[in-house]
Write a protein that holds these residues in place. Sequence first.
Motif, PDB file in Angstrom:
ATOM      1  N   LYS A   1      64.006  14.361  59.977  1.00  0.00           N
ATOM      2  CA  LYS A   1      63.434  14.173  58.643  1.00  0.00           C
ATOM      3  C   LYS A   1      62.778  12.807  58.476  1.00  0.00           C
ATOM      4  O   LYS A   1      63.014  12.093  57.514  1.00  0.00           O
ATOM      5  N   VAL A   2      61.950  12.439  59.441  1.00  0.00           N
ATOM      6  CA  VAL A   2      61.187  11.195  59.378  1.00  0.00           C
ATOM      7  C   VAL A   2      59.778  11.500  58.877  1.00  0.00           C
ATOM      8  O   VAL A   2      59.070  12.321  59.473  1.00  0.00           O
ATOM      9  N   THR A   3      59.386  10.874  57.793  1.00  0.00           N
ATOM     10  CA  THR A   3      58.041  11.052  57.241  1.00  0.00           C
ATOM     11  C   THR A   3      57.102  10.030  57.872  1.00  0.00           C
ATOM     12  O   THR A   3      57.394   8.837  57.868  1.00  0.00           O
TER      13      THR A   3
ATOM     14  N   ALA B   1      60.912  13.819  65.180  1.00  0.00           N
ATOM     15  CA  ALA B   1      60.685  13.320  63.823  1.00  0.00           C
ATOM     16  C   ALA B   1      60.989  14.396  62.786  1.00  0.00           C
ATOM     17  O   ALA B   1      61.608  14.126  61.750  1.00  0.00           O
ATOM     18  N   ILE B   2      60.567  15.616  63.049  1.00  0.00           N
ATOM     19  CA  ILE B   2      60.828  16.712  62.105  1.00  0.00           C
ATOM     20  C   ILE B   2      62.317  17.006  62.022  1.00  0.00           C
ATOM     21  O   ILE B   2      62.874  17.207  60.929  1.00  0.00           O
TER      22      ILE B   2
ATOM     23  N   SER C   1      52.727  17.511  59.501  1.00  0.00           N
ATOM     24  CA  SER C   1      53.946  18.185  59.965  1.00  0.00           C
ATOM     25  C   SER C   1      55.213  17.502  59.485  1.00  0.00           C
ATOM     26  O   SER C   1      56.262  18.137  59.382  1.00  0.00           O
ATOM     27  N   THR C   2      55.140  16.219  59.203  1.00  0.00           N
ATOM     28  CA  THR C   2      56.322  15.471  58.750  1.00  0.00           C
ATOM     29  C   THR C   2      56.331  15.236  57.246  1.00  0.00           C
ATOM     30  O   THR C   2      57.208  14.519  56.739  1.00  0.00           O
ATOM     31  N   GLY C   3      55.369  15.797  56.528  1.00  0.00           N
ATOM     32  CA  GLY C   3      55.322  15.617  55.089  1.00  0.00           C
ATOM     33  C   GLY C   3      54.650  14.343  54.655  1.00  0.00           C
ATOM     34  O   GLY C   3      54.760  13.954  53.479  1.00  0.00           O
ATOM     35  N   GLY C   4      53.923  13.692  55.552  1.00  0.00           N
ATOM     36  CA  GLY C   4      53.233  12.455  55.216  1.00  0.00           C
ATOM     37  C   GLY C   4      51.766  12.684  54.959  1.00  0.00           C
ATOM     38  O   GLY C   4      51.358  13.743  54.466  1.00  0.00           O
ATOM     39  N   ALA C   5      50.939  11.719  55.308  1.00  0.00           N
ATOM     40  CA  ALA C   5      49.498  11.818  55.086  1.00  0.00           C
ATOM     41  C   ALA C   5      48.781  10.941  56.106  1.00  0.00           C
ATOM     42  O   ALA C   5      49.350   9.978  56.634  1.00  0.00           O
ATOM     43  N   TYR C   6      47.526  11.318  56.365  1.00  0.00           N
ATOM     44  CA  TYR C   6      46.706  10.538  57.290  1.00  0.00           C
ATOM     45  C   TYR C   6      45.658   9.762  56.498  1.00  0.00           C
ATOM     46  O   TYR C   6      45.040  10.287  55.560  1.00  0.00           O
TER      47      TYR C   6
ATOM     48  N   LEU D   1      46.675  12.714  64.882  1.00  0.00           N
ATOM     49  CA  LEU D   1      47.286  11.918  63.819  1.00  0.00           C
ATOM     50  C   LEU D   1      47.428  12.721  62.529  1.00  0.00           C
ATOM     51  O   LEU D   1      48.427  12.606  61.817  1.00  0.00           O
ATOM     52  N   ILE D   2      46.427  13.557  62.228  1.00  0.00           N
ATOM     53  CA  ILE D   2      46.513  14.413  61.039  1.00  0.00           C
ATOM     54  C   ILE D   2      47.647  15.423  61.196  1.00  0.00           C
ATOM     55  O   ILE D   2      48.410  15.683  60.260  1.00  0.00           O
ATOM     56  N   ASN D   3      47.775  15.984  62.385  1.00  0.00           N
ATOM     57  CA  ASN D   3      48.839  16.959  62.636  1.00  0.00           C
ATOM     58  C   ASN D   3      50.219  16.317  62.513  1.00  0.00           C
ATOM     59  O   ASN D   3      51.141  16.903  61.932  1.00  0.00           O
TER      60      ASN D   3
END
Length: 337
Positions: A221-223, A217-218, A262-267, A256-258
């Motif tokens: 570039k998958v958020t 994913a990283i 790590s992908t620039g998203g949010a939990y 899930l938080i990690n």
Amino acid sequence: MFELQWWPVLFILPLPFLIAWLLPPANQEQQSALYFPHVQQFTGGQAQRSQRPIAKLGLMSLAWLLLVVSAARPMWFGEPVSIPSEGRDLMLAVDLSGSMQQQDMQVNGRTVDRLDMVKSVMDDFIERRVGDRLGLILFADTAYLQTPLTFDRETVKQLLSETVIGLVGDSTAIGDSIGLAVKRFSEKERSNRVLILLTDGRNTAGNISVEQALELAIANKVTIYAIGVGAEEQIQSGLFGQRRINPSMDLDEKTLINISKSTGGAYFRARSAQELSQIYESLDILEPVEGDEQTLRPRAELFYVPLLASLFIAGLMAIWPLLLKFASMITASKGVN
């Protein structure tokens, strides 16, 4: 601009003349041997009748020409209009493991399982995604693509509503769902590549580990926006009375938080239908992706114009002899009077 969409149809224009040329000529000797009792009357109108075949041939040729032009599909194209294509590419990954049948959610005052709650809230979320491309991934023992990225929101809603728990097993393959999403995103050259992952457990199955899927994913570039589903407190009745339990003990929030960070998203944590609805509203702040500019040319079908003209000529030729006969009868009745 005037264009003929099926212009090769014009090659059949000489077809009637070709057929007439190939057919054997009529026997003129037999025709001249016919007996006419009123020779004088026939001879007087011979010059007029000799002109009728020429006029009739001209009208028939015109009708045929118009018919062929109509079959060639004439169209009128206006000036090109540029339409920008903007929207989000959202892949939805929904957990169908056995734990999703835990009935710890409230929807419209009634207790439902987690999957039914996700369906009810996501139905409205999908409906609001006008202009977005949506895809649907379902996962349990493994992950599979239910709907590729599409603008057809109704199909995505329908296929999501038809899902059932245990359809692909009872375990939770989070790594496979991420890997499948990355694969589908990589098939698009230009995409903002956003994955919304809904699960209530931890990775317990699949062919790809969460760490491997996260690396993919990283790299691509998958958020990822991860959503942990499940209530934190539930009253359970037992032999010794009621007790409070945590039905979401198996939820691996740390992983899930990690994944999200790590992908620039949010939990996000969805403990109820209201919280999940608020989460979807916060996801609306995702930046839209501007796709390739599309060009639209207004067009109008014109086939009916030559078609109606051809039918008019053919109908006029069909009734013309009757009109002449009717006119001659009126003239004769006036002469008798």
